[in-house]
Design an enzyme around this catalytic site. Structure first.
Site, mmCIF file in Angstrom:
data_model
loop_
_atom_site.group_PDB
_atom_site.id
_atom_site.type_symbol
_atom_site.label_atom_id
_atom_site.label_comp_id
_atom_site.label_asym_id
_atom_site.label_seq_id
_atom_site.Cartn_x
_atom_site.Cartn_y
_atom_site.Cartn_z
ATOM 1 N N ASP A 190 0.818 -1.221 0.000
ATOM 2 C CA ASP A 190 0.000 0.000 0.000
ATOM 3 C C ASP A 190 0.852 1.272 0.000
ATOM 4 O O ASP A 190 0.347 2.366 -0.215
ATOM 5 C CB ASP A 190 -0.963 0.005 1.206
ATOM 6 C CG ASP A 190 -0.261 -0.222 2.527
ATOM 7 O OD1 ASP A 190 0.557 -1.147 2.620
ATOM 8 O OD2 ASP A 190 -0.531 0.544 3.469
ATOM 9 N N HIS B 8 8.949 -1.146 12.494
ATOM 10 C CA HIS B 8 7.729 -1.641 11.856
ATOM 11 C C HIS B 8 8.022 -2.972 11.156
ATOM 12 O O HIS B 8 7.537 -4.014 11.557
ATOM 13 C CB HIS B 8 7.213 -0.598 10.857
ATOM 14 C CG HIS B 8 5.937 -0.991 10.180
ATOM 15 N ND1 HIS B 8 4.772 -1.238 10.867
ATOM 16 C CD2 HIS B 8 5.640 -1.191 8.858
ATOM 17 C CE1 HIS B 8 3.818 -1.573 9.995
ATOM 18 N NE2 HIS B 8 4.323 -1.563 8.777
HETATM 19 ZN ZN LIG Z 1 1.245 1.806 6.130
#
Ligand SMILES: [Zn+2]
Length: 295
Positions: free
Chosen positions: A67, A134
């Site tokens: 994304d 992340h």
């Molecule tokens: Zn993201």
């Protein structure tokens, strides 16, 4: 023209919503246009806002979640069809491994691997990367303007600094006139350069406040509101509260929140703003697609 134009092309996370496209931030600083992440649909957003689509030559991808980069491939094709690629290079700055995704790589596409030592020097300012928390290879970015040095000309003249001696003292840091040593600091004042930080996708981590310290603009992800903290951290994302607490700790001046889960609609914006306001007293902006900041 403003020295800095910062405009959000996409402010959703994961999937688009009727209100928000996937992540993409346009930053034009001192005439250099950049894109940070390039989610699906960003080409049309760029065209809609008339941002000089064809002049973009530098695109940063923060990490390899689809994304955040699917829009890049359409852009590469547009670049080719518009014949920009005949004489121009399109620079893609992305983490290790991204190169293999550029399957049908065009000759005009140049891949630059991002690492923690990555710095792009643009003269008046630089763009550096920092590893966030992340994915194993995910990054945020610091855009740092260089310090401005202004001469106090009256004082400089009184000490005998004239003509070429200005550049000499600027380069060497000090000069000697008639046996007297004069330091650069004695005849100049310095103003700190502007600092912009983009967090990328990340959960809070130790050391982030130091990276963000004194930022004029902090663009931070806030995928979830504070009631979903556990889920946010499990997915290695931040809540609105995390972003606001960081902005306070790092003494940022302006906090721009983006990367909202599609579960939040426009009706939820006052609730999200209120959660941020509890922790950060500076200026807070909840980015929407098209939000533009000039400085
Ligand atoms: Zn993201």
């Amino acid at each position: 023209m403003a020295k800095l134009i910062l405009q959000f092309m996409g402010t959703s996370s994961g999937t688009p919503s009727p209100d928000r496209s996937l992540p993409c931030i346009y930053i034009n600083w001192k005439g250099f246009p950049f894109l940070f992440d390039m989610g699906e649909g960003c080409q049309r957003e760029l065209m809609k806002h008339r941002l000089g689509f064809g002049s973009i030559r530098d695109i940063f991808i923060s990490h390899m979640d689809m994304d955040h980069f699917v829009g890049l491939f359409g852009f590469i094709e547009t670049f080719r069809m518009a014949d920009f690629g005949v004489n121009e290079i399109l620079n893609i700055y992305a983490p290790r491994g991204f190169e293999s995704l550029l399957v049908r790589r065009r000759g005009f596409v140049k891949f630059h691997m991002i690492s923690e030592s990555f710095v792009l020097d643009k003269g008046d300012f630089s763009i550096s990367a920092f590893k966030n928390l992340h994915k194993p290879e995910s990054y945020g970015f610091v855009l740092q303007e260089k310090e401005n040095i202004h001469f106090n000309e009256k004082k400089a003249h009184s000490l005998g600094i004239k003509g070429k001696l200005f550049s000499e003292i600027r380069d060497k840091g000090e000069i000697t006139i008639k046996g007297k040593k004069i330091k650069l600091n004695e005849v100049t004042t310095r103003t700190k350069g502007m600092k912009i930080v983009y967090s990328g996708d990340t959960m809070p981590f130790e050391g982030l406040a130091k990276i963000v310290k004194d930022a004029d603009i902090l663009i931070h992800e806030c995928t979830f509101d504070e009631s979903l903290e556990q889920e946010a951290h499990k997915r290695r994302h931040s809540t609105v509260k995390d972003a606001a607490v960081l902005a306070k700790k790092a003494k940022a001046k302006k906090l721009i929140l983006t990367h909202f889960s599609p579960r939040y609609s426009r009706e939820d914006e006052p609730m999200l703003l209120q959660q941020a306001r509890k922790h950060f007293k500076g200026e807070i902006i909840l980015a929407r697609d098209g939000t533009r900041i000039e400085a």
